[in-house]
Design a protein around this motif. Structure first.
Motif, mmCIF file in Angstrom:
data_model
loop_
_atom_site.group_PDB
_atom_site.id
_atom_site.type_symbol
_atom_site.label_atom_id
_atom_site.label_comp_id
_atom_site.label_asym_id
_atom_site.label_seq_id
_atom_site.Cartn_x
_atom_site.Cartn_y
_atom_site.Cartn_z
ATOM 1 N N GLU A 24 -6.956 -11.885 3.921
ATOM 2 C CA GLU A 24 -7.486 -10.646 4.509
ATOM 3 C C GLU A 24 -6.365 -9.659 4.816
ATOM 4 N N LEU A 25 -5.272 -10.150 5.370
ATOM 5 C CA LEU A 25 -4.133 -9.268 5.662
ATOM 6 C C LEU A 25 -3.595 -8.636 4.387
ATOM 7 N N LEU A 26 -3.495 -9.418 3.329
ATOM 8 C CA LEU A 26 -2.991 -8.899 2.053
ATOM 9 C C LEU A 26 -3.880 -7.787 1.504
ATOM 10 N N LYS A 27 -5.183 -7.916 1.655
ATOM 11 C CA LYS A 27 -6.096 -6.857 1.201
ATOM 12 C C LYS A 27 -5.797 -5.546 1.926
ATOM 13 N N ILE A 28 -5.646 -5.627 3.230
ATOM 14 C CA ILE A 28 -5.370 -4.429 4.033
ATOM 15 C C ILE A 28 -4.003 -3.858 3.656
ATOM 16 N N GLU A 29 -3.016 -4.723 3.524
ATOM 17 C CA GLU A 29 -1.656 -4.274 3.198
ATOM 18 C C GLU A 29 -1.589 -3.603 1.828
ATOM 19 N N ARG A 30 -2.323 -4.118 0.869
ATOM 20 C CA ARG A 30 -2.319 -3.497 -0.466
ATOM 21 C C ARG A 30 -2.953 -2.109 -0.433
ATOM 22 N N GLN A 31 -3.995 -1.946 0.381
ATOM 23 C CA GLN A 31 -4.603 -0.612 0.535
ATOM 24 C C GLN A 31 -3.602 0.355 1.171
ATOM 25 N N ILE A 32 -2.900 -0.125 2.189
ATOM 26 C CA ILE A 32 -1.894 0.708 2.848
ATOM 27 C C ILE A 32 -0.755 1.029 1.882
ATOM 28 N N LEU A 33 -0.354 0.055 1.083
ATOM 29 C CA LEU A 33 0.706 0.261 0.095
ATOM 30 C C LEU A 33 0.333 1.400 -0.854
ATOM 31 N N ASP A 34 -0.890 1.377 -1.351
ATOM 32 C CA ASP A 34 -1.343 2.441 -2.258
ATOM 33 C C ASP A 34 -1.331 3.804 -1.566
ATOM 34 N N LYS A 35 -1.882 3.852 -0.358
ATOM 35 C CA LYS A 35 -1.958 5.125 0.368
ATOM 36 C C LYS A 35 -0.574 5.642 0.758
ATOM 37 N N SER A 36 0.296 4.736 1.171
ATOM 38 C CA SER A 36 1.625 5.173 1.583
ATOM 39 C C SER A 36 2.425 5.687 0.389
ATOM 40 N N SER A 37 2.183 5.117 -0.767
ATOM 41 C CA SER A 37 2.827 5.616 -1.978
ATOM 42 C C SER A 37 2.351 7.029 -2.287
ATOM 43 N N GLU A 38 1.047 7.242 -2.210
ATOM 44 C CA GLU A 38 0.477 8.571 -2.455
ATOM 45 C C GLU A 38 0.981 9.613 -1.456
ATOM 46 N N ALA A 39 1.283 9.160 -0.228
ATOM 47 C CA ALA A 39 1.737 10.065 0.826
ATOM 48 C C ALA A 39 3.262 10.235 0.835
ATOM 49 N N SER A 40 3.958 9.597 -0.099
ATOM 50 C CA SER A 40 5.431 9.587 -0.142
ATOM 51 C C SER A 40 6.034 9.053 1.155
ATOM 52 N N ASP A 41 5.333 8.112 1.771
ATOM 53 C CA ASP A 41 5.775 7.489 3.024
ATOM 54 C C ASP A 41 6.525 6.204 2.691
#
Length: 159
Positions: free
Chosen positions: A113-130
């Motif tokens: 479950e943690l990995l699912k959330i982290e992968r979503q954050i990874l995608d969004k943070s990449s898009e945000a240049s964070d």
């Protein structure tokens, strides 16, 4: 576009902070699960698992702090009540788990479950240049994938 103090899109970082708060809530449940199985584990694997569970909850505690501090860095407020955590939790709650196989399965299910959330954050943070959030998620994912592999290897010999 409005930028925050880090020079990142304010709207995107607000969204990321919300996702990080979801991760924080789930990490807190995972951490508490690890404390519980550390305290309550019984059986012939007690000594090995007791030590391993302590290692995992110590690591989870550090990650909780890193996530909360990242939320603050992005200009938002980290969640900090049990009500916040339980209302957002996707990680299963392990109550009175004392058997070795059930404890390790709880860890695998929680990390999944943690990995699912982290992968979503990874995608969004990449898009945000964070890059700060992106690097943190990348590190978490790498470590947790290895832990899932190791726990599954242990389960293979225990069933």
């Amino acid at each position: 576009m409005t930028l925050n103090i880090l020079g990142l899109d304010k709207k995107k970082t607000e969204d990321l902070a919300g996702d990080l708060n979801e991760l924080l809530a789930n990490f807190q449940i995972y951490y508490q699960n690890l404390r519980g199985i550390h305290w309550n584990i019984k059986g012939k694997n007690f000594f090995d698992l007791h030590i391993k569970f302590e290692e995992l909850y110590t690591d989870a505690n550090l990650k909780v702090d890193l996530v909360a501090e990242r939320v603050l860095t992005l200009g938002e407020t980290p969640l900090h009540t049990f009500e916040d955590y339980t209302s957002r939790a996707k990680v299963p709650v392990g109550q009175n788990v004392s058997k070795d196989v059930k404890a390790v399965e709880l860890i695998v299910n929680s990390l999944t479950e943690l990995l699912k959330i982290e992968r979503q954050i990874l995608d969004k943070s990449s898009e945000a240049s964070d890059e700060g959030t992106n690097a943190m998620m990348s590190d978490f994912i790498t470590e947790q994938e290895k832990t899932v592999w190791m726990m599954n290897a242990w389960l293979e010999n225990s069933i």
